[in-house]
Design a protein around this motif. Structure first.
Motif, PDB file in Angstrom:
ATOM      1  N   TYR A 275      -4.147   6.283   3.024  1.00  0.00           N
ATOM      2  CA  TYR A 275      -3.708   4.889   2.511  1.00  0.00           C
ATOM      3  C   TYR A 275      -4.423   4.003   1.438  1.00  0.00           C
ATOM      4  O   TYR A 275      -5.315   4.058   1.043  1.00  0.00           O
ATOM      5  CB  TYR A 275      -3.584   3.568   3.896  1.00  0.00           C
ATOM      6  CG  TYR A 275      -2.511   3.702   4.858  1.00  0.00           C
ATOM      7  CD1 TYR A 275      -1.263   3.156   4.404  1.00  0.00           C
ATOM      8  CD2 TYR A 275      -2.225   3.972   5.711  1.00  0.00           C
ATOM      9  CE1 TYR A 275      -0.098   2.755   4.514  1.00  0.00           C
ATOM     10  CE2 TYR A 275      -1.487   3.884   6.554  1.00  0.00           C
ATOM     11  CZ  TYR A 275      -0.165   3.782   6.254  1.00  0.00           C
ATOM     12  OH  TYR A 275       0.520   3.577   7.836  1.00  0.00           O
ATOM     13  N   PHE A 276      -3.480   3.383  -0.100  1.00  0.00           N
ATOM     14  CA  PHE A 276      -5.082   3.203  -0.820  1.00  0.00           C
ATOM     15  C   PHE A 276      -3.278   2.342  -1.339  1.00  0.00           C
ATOM     16  O   PHE A 276      -1.956   2.141  -1.272  1.00  0.00           O
ATOM     17  CB  PHE A 276      -5.750   4.107  -1.880  1.00  0.00           C
ATOM     18  CG  PHE A 276      -4.260   4.599  -2.763  1.00  0.00           C
ATOM     19  CD1 PHE A 276      -3.615   3.581  -4.071  1.00  0.00           C
ATOM     20  CD2 PHE A 276      -3.569   5.791  -2.058  1.00  0.00           C
ATOM     21  CE1 PHE A 276      -2.800   4.225  -4.424  1.00  0.00           C
ATOM     22  CE2 PHE A 276      -3.021   6.979  -3.150  1.00  0.00           C
ATOM     23  CZ  PHE A 276      -2.469   6.032  -4.076  1.00  0.00           C
ATOM     24  N   PRO A 277      -4.228   0.774  -1.914  1.00  0.00           N
ATOM     25  CA  PRO A 277      -3.316  -0.377  -2.273  1.00  0.00           C
ATOM     26  C   PRO A 277      -2.221   0.136  -3.723  1.00  0.00           C
ATOM     27  O   PRO A 277      -2.327   1.294  -4.631  1.00  0.00           O
ATOM     28  CB  PRO A 277      -4.055  -1.192  -3.380  1.00  0.00           C
ATOM     29  CG  PRO A 277      -5.204  -1.263  -2.115  1.00  0.00           C
ATOM     30  CD  PRO A 277      -5.297   0.741  -2.280  1.00  0.00           C
ATOM     31  N   ASP A 278      -1.086   0.158  -3.753  1.00  0.00           N
ATOM     32  CA  ASP A 278      -0.251   0.405  -4.447  1.00  0.00           C
ATOM     33  C   ASP A 278      -0.425  -0.157  -6.046  1.00  0.00           C
ATOM     34  O   ASP A 278      -0.488  -1.312  -6.074  1.00  0.00           O
ATOM     35  CB  ASP A 278       1.442   0.023  -4.163  1.00  0.00           C
ATOM     36  CG  ASP A 278       1.987   1.159  -5.241  1.00  0.00           C
ATOM     37  OD1 ASP A 278       1.985   0.968  -6.554  1.00  0.00           O
ATOM     38  OD2 ASP A 278       3.677   1.698  -4.644  1.00  0.00           O
TER      39      ASP A 278
ATOM     40  N   GLU B  76       8.670  -2.206   4.567  1.00  0.00           N
ATOM     41  CA  GLU B  76       8.052  -1.225   3.637  1.00  0.00           C
ATOM     42  C   GLU B  76       9.463  -0.258   3.284  1.00  0.00           C
ATOM     43  O   GLU B  76      11.071  -0.848   3.417  1.00  0.00           O
ATOM     44  CB  GLU B  76       7.479  -0.628   4.581  1.00  0.00           C
ATOM     45  CG  GLU B  76       8.464  -0.191   5.795  1.00  0.00           C
ATOM     46  CD  GLU B  76       7.411   0.591   7.334  1.00  0.00           C
ATOM     47  OE1 GLU B  76       6.664   1.204   6.694  1.00  0.00           O
ATOM     48  OE2 GLU B  76       8.658   1.235   8.792  1.00  0.00           O
TER      49      GLU B  76
ATOM     50  N   TYR C   5      -2.679  -3.010   4.482  1.00  0.00           N
ATOM     51  CA  TYR C   5      -3.660  -4.206   5.390  1.00  0.00           C
ATOM     52  C   TYR C   5      -3.280  -5.359   5.025  1.00  0.00           C
ATOM     53  O   TYR C   5      -4.648  -5.951   5.707  1.00  0.00           O
ATOM     54  CB  TYR C   5      -4.771  -3.923   3.863  1.00  0.00           C
ATOM     55  CG  TYR C   5      -5.487  -2.126   3.618  1.00  0.00           C
ATOM     56  CD1 TYR C   5      -6.179  -1.603   5.089  1.00  0.00           C
ATOM     57  CD2 TYR C   5      -4.709  -1.558   2.871  1.00  0.00           C
ATOM     58  CE1 TYR C   5      -6.458  -0.641   5.030  1.00  0.00           C
ATOM     59  CE2 TYR C   5      -5.136  -0.554   3.298  1.00  0.00           C
ATOM     60  CZ  TYR C   5      -6.084   0.020   4.189  1.00  0.00           C
ATOM     61  OH  TYR C   5      -6.301   1.553   3.945  1.00  0.00           O
TER      62      TYR C   5
ATOM     63  N   GLN D 140       3.411  -2.395   3.838  1.00  0.00           N
ATOM     64  CA  GLN D 140       1.779  -2.775   3.542  1.00  0.00           C
ATOM     65  C   GLN D 140       1.263  -2.947   5.313  1.00  0.00           C
ATOM     66  O   GLN D 140       1.144  -3.067   5.967  1.00  0.00           O
ATOM     67  CB  GLN D 140       2.596  -4.521   3.708  1.00  0.00           C
ATOM     68  CG  GLN D 140       3.692  -4.622   2.773  1.00  0.00           C
ATOM     69  CD  GLN D 140       4.029  -6.115   3.067  1.00  0.00           C
ATOM     70  OE1 GLN D 140       4.708  -6.727   4.198  1.00  0.00           O
ATOM     71  NE2 GLN D 140       3.797  -7.180   2.085  1.00  0.00           N
TER      72      GLN D 140
ATOM     73  N   TYR E 107       5.366   9.236  -1.161  1.00  0.00           N
ATOM     74  CA  TYR E 107       4.100   8.611  -0.909  1.00  0.00           C
ATOM     75  C   TYR E 107       5.163   7.321  -0.358  1.00  0.00           C
ATOM     76  O   TYR E 107       6.484   7.135  -0.861  1.00  0.00           O
ATOM     77  CB  TYR E 107       3.389   7.854  -1.291  1.00  0.00           C
ATOM     78  CG  TYR E 107       3.710   6.757  -2.475  1.00  0.00           C
ATOM     79  CD1 TYR E 107       4.618   5.711  -3.209  1.00  0.00           C
ATOM     80  CD2 TYR E 107       3.541   7.721  -3.854  1.00  0.00           C
ATOM     81  CE1 TYR E 107       4.936   4.890  -4.268  1.00  0.00           C
ATOM     82  CE2 TYR E 107       4.035   7.573  -4.950  1.00  0.00           C
ATOM     83  CZ  TYR E 107       4.630   5.823  -5.094  1.00  0.00           C
ATOM     84  OH  TYR E 107       5.588   5.121  -6.148  1.00  0.00           O
TER      85      TYR E 107
ATOM     86  N   ASP F 116       1.019  -1.418   0.243  1.00  0.00           N
ATOM     87  CA  ASP F 116       0.494  -0.045   0.544  1.00  0.00           C
ATOM     88  C   ASP F 116       0.547   1.596  -0.086  1.00  0.00           C
ATOM     89  O   ASP F 116       1.590   1.301   0.433  1.00  0.00           O
ATOM     90  CB  ASP F 116      -0.422  -0.317   1.190  1.00  0.00           C
ATOM     91  CG  ASP F 116      -1.959  -0.699   1.420  1.00  0.00           C
ATOM     92  OD1 ASP F 116      -2.589  -1.289   0.717  1.00  0.00           O
ATOM     93  OD2 ASP F 116      -1.119  -2.041   2.493  1.00  0.00           O
ATOM     94  N   ARG F 117       0.433   2.025  -0.645  1.00  0.00           N
ATOM     95  CA  ARG F 117       1.037   3.588  -0.448  1.00  0.00           C
ATOM     96  C   ARG F 117       0.258   4.005   0.994  1.00  0.00           C
ATOM     97  O   ARG F 117      -0.636   4.517   0.940  1.00  0.00           O
ATOM     98  CB  ARG F 117       0.559   4.403  -1.607  1.00  0.00           C
ATOM     99  CG  ARG F 117       1.215   3.424  -2.859  1.00  0.00           C
ATOM    100  CD  ARG F 117       1.298   4.903  -3.950  1.00  0.00           C
ATOM    101  NE  ARG F 117       2.266   4.162  -5.051  1.00  0.00           N
ATOM    102  CZ  ARG F 117       1.712   4.715  -6.278  1.00  0.00           C
ATOM    103  NH1 ARG F 117       0.751   5.921  -6.464  1.00  0.00           N
ATOM    104  NH2 ARG F 117       2.424   4.111  -7.429  1.00  0.00           N
ATOM    105  N   LYS F 118       1.560   4.875   1.737  1.00  0.00           N
ATOM    106  CA  LYS F 118       1.473   5.476   2.197  1.00  0.00           C
ATOM    107  C   LYS F 118       1.839   6.799   2.204  1.00  0.00           C
ATOM    108  O   LYS F 118       2.587   7.270   1.745  1.00  0.00           O
ATOM    109  CB  LYS F 118       2.277   5.209   3.724  1.00  0.00           C
ATOM    110  CG  LYS F 118       2.016   6.208   5.076  1.00  0.00           C
ATOM    111  CD  LYS F 118       3.185   5.168   6.283  1.00  0.00           C
ATOM    112  CE  LYS F 118       2.815   6.490   7.311  1.00  0.00           C
ATOM    113  NZ  LYS F 118       3.428   6.076   8.467  1.00  0.00           N
TER     114      LYS F 118
END
Lengths: 503, 95
Positions: free
Chosen positions: A300-303, A143, A114, A112, A108, A95-97
């Motif tokens: 956050y969202f999935p990369d 990460e 989720y 990980q 970002y 995921d992207r932070k």
């Protein structure tokens, strides 16, 4: 198997103005994976290179560059998970932070959130003989590290080095199972030891290859037990996170001062704000990192650049089969097989190299004697010169040789120390040294008798006194030892002196 | 779901995108429209359906652990507005 049972340590109690308080601590440890290249690029991870020389276009976030994962880093995370007796997730995802900071060119961090690669595990943290805390691990995820900003090279500018940008980290997240500053330090030390045994992280805290965020909260006695029963966090106080600590000493100090700060707030009728804080060792206080607060909305969202990470059980099993013997097992075996004390076994297994050295010395010899020589003589001598076991000028075979000479009765323990010193500073085979320098113990009673006769003949006055006072026999023994250069077997000398003096 | 102008302003700030005050209502409306569309998708029953992450059955590509890149400080810094002594130089940021 471990058949040792442990008692849980008592939590630390801090007296406030009104009540006694207890501490609750959880830690997020960032361990740099010991890989040659970065997590998503082929740039080197070497420490101390020219600024911005270990940077690929991916790390600098140039448009159109795509991340490709380093399989070795994935393997190390799995290995670490297995070493912490944790479940391995065959499917995990990145995921992207999102946040902005000059040392994060992408805008970002790939992490990980989720679906981490490793789930729940545990670490046994020993705090003395028979006392240990079982700290539960919540998860480990992979990460990217960020770069480094240097603020003191120019009065108006910060200087940014992206060499560390994109290096693989394992974030090891514990449950709030730690109850004192000492336990926190012991937990880090134990994790570091396991990581070094596994070879997945070098554990170098000074270089920042192992660092921790420490979550601290306070509660009244009894509340923590309710949390443990129900796993309901509402029984615990509001926590603050102290960021980026890379010294065991500072970690302990920071926990102490942060707890006292929270107690003062709560006892004055206030409430603790959940926030990120920084420990300032010069001032001995923690302070709020207000700038981080606003940015806490990481969105956050999935990369979309990375497919889910799917690994096979067979691969995990293969990694599991290659795990070395870990510290707990090794220590238990040393106690059982070599008859060592708990303390000696702890000292010898602290570093995997020390343990291997000891085993090589103890092989086919008396385990306790080998432990004494390795710990008291060798470690003591190495420490004097600030060396570690890998720099020992004495090989296990040489040290073993000295022990063999004692066991055979060729030299006394006292002479053995002289031999050790010669081997340490000049090298050579102990048996040869003893032979050439004539250090062999004299067990030939004829020779000892002659020496005793000489001393008695030369000191008639002393002989008379000794007949009145048998304790003076010790003086004769000393004279004979002196005359023989310390090589006479002390037991034989004692017996002969007593007999000749008619005591 | 409707997004107000305050939320739109906050999202813009987090994304470091400058939006003039008078453009905020239109932006907020745009956000609301997107969310409405997502709400509509939410009506589809996907109970028990695995999320599809790729149209073709592909495995995440892996790389071996070898140093194959880097060593180009000059190129890395060539687009920087300010670079000194091998570093990117940026306005001071201190915690």
């Amino acid at each position: 198997m471990l058949d040792l049972t442990y008692d849980a340590p008592k939590p630390k109690i801090i007296a406030g103005a009104k009540h006694d308080w207890e501490l609750v601590i959880g830690m997020e440890v960032h361990a740099q994976v010991s890989s040659k290249a970065k997590l998503f690029s082929g740039a080197s991870t070497a420490f101390g290179a020219e600024p911005n020389s270990n940077v690929a276009f991916v790390d600098a976030a140039m448009p159109g560059m795509l991340p490709v994962i380093n399989e070795f880093c994935v393997e190390q995370a799995v290995r670490t998970g297995l070493g912490l007796k944790a479940e391995i997730n065959l499917t995990s995802a990145f995921d992207r932070k999102n946040y902005f900071y000059p040392d994060l060119p992408q805008g970002y961090q790939i992490s990980q959130l989720y679906q981490p690669i490793v789930g729940e595990g545990e670490v046994l943290v020993e705090l003395g003989e028979g006392v240990a805390r079982k700290v539960r691990i919540e998860r480990i995820h992979i990460e990217q590290d960020a770069g480094k900003s240097i603020h003191d090279m120019d009065p108006h500018m910060s200087f940014v080095d992206l060499n560390r940008t994109g290096v693989a980290l394992m974030e090891i997240v514990s449950r709030p199972d730690i109850r004192s500053p000492e336990e926190a330090a012991a937990y880090i030390a134990k994790l570091r030891q396991i990581l070094r045994y596994l070879g997945t992280c070098d554990g170098n805290m000074q270089n920042g290859n192992l660092r921790a965020d420490v979550n601290v909260s306070i509660c009244l006695p009894g509340a923590y037990e309710k949390y443990q029963e129900t796993q309901d966090f509402s029984h615990l106080g509001t926590r603050c996170e102290i960021k980026n600590m890379n010294s065991m000493r500072f970690i302990q100090q920071a926990i102490e001062v942060e707890a006292k700060r929270q107690i003062a707030i709560v006892e004055a009728g206030g409430s603790v704000d959940q926030e990120t804080r920084l420990y300032d060792p010069d001032k001995g206080e923690t302070r709020s990192m207000r700038s981080k607060e606003e940015a806490h909305d990481y969105r956050y969202f999935p990369d979309p650049d990375l497919l889910p990470l799917e690994i096979e059980q067979a691969w995990v099993d293969e990694i599991g089969a290659s795990l070395p013997e870990l510290p707990d097992e090794k220590k238990a075996r040393f106690i059982k097989d070599f008859g060592l004390t708990d303390y000696d076994a702890s000292v010898l297994t602290a570093e995997v190299e020390s343990a291997a050295y000891f085993e090589a010395v103890a092989e086919g010899r008396d385990g306790k004697m080998a432990a004494n020589w390795v710990i008291n003589e060798l470690f003591g001598r190495l420490k004097k010169e600030d060396h570690d076991i890998t720099q020992s000028p004495v090989s296990p075979a040489q040290l073993g040789g000295i022990i063999d000479l004692i066991a055979k009765g060729d030299i006394s323990g006292k002479i053995a120390k002289d031999v050790f010193e010669i081997v340490y500073s000049e090298g050579g085979d102990p048996a040869d040294i003893v032979e050439k320098k004539g250090m062999k113990q004299v067990t030939d009673t004829g020779a000892i008798e002659a020496a005793v006769d000489e001393v008695i003949a030369a000191n008639p006055a002393q002989v008379e006194k000794a007949k009145q006072n048998p304790k003076l026999a010790g003086w004769f023994v000393g004279q004979v030892m002196k005359a023989t250069g310390g090589k006479a077997n002390p037991k034989a000398v004692n017996e002969i002196v007593s007999a000749k003096l008619g005591l | 779901m409707s997004i107000d102008t305050d939320t739109a302003a906050r999202v813009a700030k987090l994304a470091r995108i400058r939006v003039e005050e008078e453009q905020l209502p239109a932006l907020a409306q745009e956000f609301s429209n997107i969310l409405d569309f997502i709400e509509q998708l939410n009506e589809v029953d996907v109970e028990g359906v695995e999320p599809m992450v790729s149209v073709t059955p592909m495995r995440l590509k892996r790389r071996e652990d070898g140093v194959t890149d880097g060593g180009m400080q000059e190129k890395i810094l060539s687009n920087a507005p300010d670079a000194r002594e091998g570093f990117f130089a940026v306005p001071k940021v201190v915690e």
